[in-house]
Design a protein around this motif. Structure first.
Motif, PDB file in Angstrom:
ATOM      1  N   GLY A  32       0.876  -1.250   0.027  1.00 32.63           N
ATOM      2  CA  GLY A  32      -0.080   0.098  -0.022  1.00 32.63           C
ATOM      3  C   GLY A  32       0.775   1.363   0.122  1.00 32.63           C
ATOM      4  N   ASP A  33       2.234   1.084   0.112  1.00 31.13           N
ATOM      5  CA  ASP A  33       3.107   2.210   0.104  1.00 31.13           C
ATOM      6  C   ASP A  33       3.890   2.266  -1.039  1.00 31.13           C
ATOM      7  N   PHE A  78       3.913   0.030  10.397  1.00 34.40           N
ATOM      8  CA  PHE A  78       3.457  -1.261  10.287  1.00 34.40           C
ATOM      9  C   PHE A  78       2.528  -1.639  11.447  1.00 34.40           C
ATOM     10  N   ALA A  79       3.316  -1.687  12.864  1.00 33.46           N
ATOM     11  CA  ALA A  79       2.766  -2.073  13.867  1.00 33.46           C
ATOM     12  C   ALA A  79       1.526  -1.313  14.506  1.00 33.46           C
ATOM     13  N   GLY A  80       1.765   0.231  14.157  1.00 36.82           N
ATOM     14  CA  GLY A  80       0.395   0.741  14.491  1.00 36.82           C
ATOM     15  C   GLY A  80      -0.693   0.643  13.665  1.00 36.82           C
ATOM     16  N   ALA A  81      -0.317   0.712  12.402  1.00 38.40           N
ATOM     17  CA  ALA A  81      -1.545   0.182  11.471  1.00 38.40           C
ATOM     18  C   ALA A  81      -2.142  -1.068  11.845  1.00 38.40           C
ATOM     19  N   VAL A  84      -0.159  -4.487  16.340  1.00 42.63           N
ATOM     20  CA  VAL A  84       0.720  -5.232  16.788  1.00 42.63           C
ATOM     21  C   VAL A  84       1.914  -4.647  17.654  1.00 42.63           C
ATOM     22  N   ARG A  85       2.631  -5.333  18.595  1.00 44.32           N
ATOM     23  CA  ARG A  85       3.645  -4.622  19.178  1.00 44.32           C
ATOM     24  C   ARG A  85       4.931  -4.794  18.123  1.00 44.32           C
ATOM     25  N   PRO A  86       5.733  -4.044  17.933  1.00 42.83           N
ATOM     26  CA  PRO A  86       6.909  -4.325  17.217  1.00 42.83           C
ATOM     27  C   PRO A  86       7.745  -5.286  17.700  1.00 42.83           C
TER      28      PRO A  86
END
Length: 105
Positions: A32-33, A78-81, A84-86
């Motif tokens: 998506g990026d 990614f983790a925020g989107a 999930v925790r990094p």
């Protein structure tokens, strides 16, 4: 710091199937990026068709996570989107082929 990260990863072991799913989610998120996808394609040497063809290959999925883990900004995005925790990304990487963490001590 290395020992604390290793302890967290060891404590948070992940099943291979779960790791493959998280890596596939990471690949879809990266798609998506446009800029990130371009960097990934350049780094991996794969083309768009190669991404589709290898998206279920555990070794390729490990490379997807290696790429993500090497870019803290992308990792945190990614983790925020994905909610999930990094650290879970590192756990997933450890569960895939070639993901054994080296022991530097």
């Amino acid at each position: 710091m290395e020992r604390r990260m290793r302890a967290r990863i060891t404590a948070g072991r992940m099943a291979r199937g779960e790791a493959e799913t998280l890596a596939a989610r990471a690949l879809a998120w990266m798609a998506g990026d446009r800029a990130l996808t371009g960097r990934f394609l350049a780094t991996s040497g794969a083309g768009p068709d190669g991404l589709r063809a290898r998206s279920a290959d555990p070794e390729f999925l490990g490379f997807v996570l290696d790429f993500l883990l090497a870019d803290e900004t992308a990792l945190l995005a990614f983790a925020g989107a994905e909610g999930v925790r990094p650290e879970r990304v590192a756990c997933a990487r450890a569960a895939l082929p070639g993901g054994n963490l080296p022991n530097w001590t």
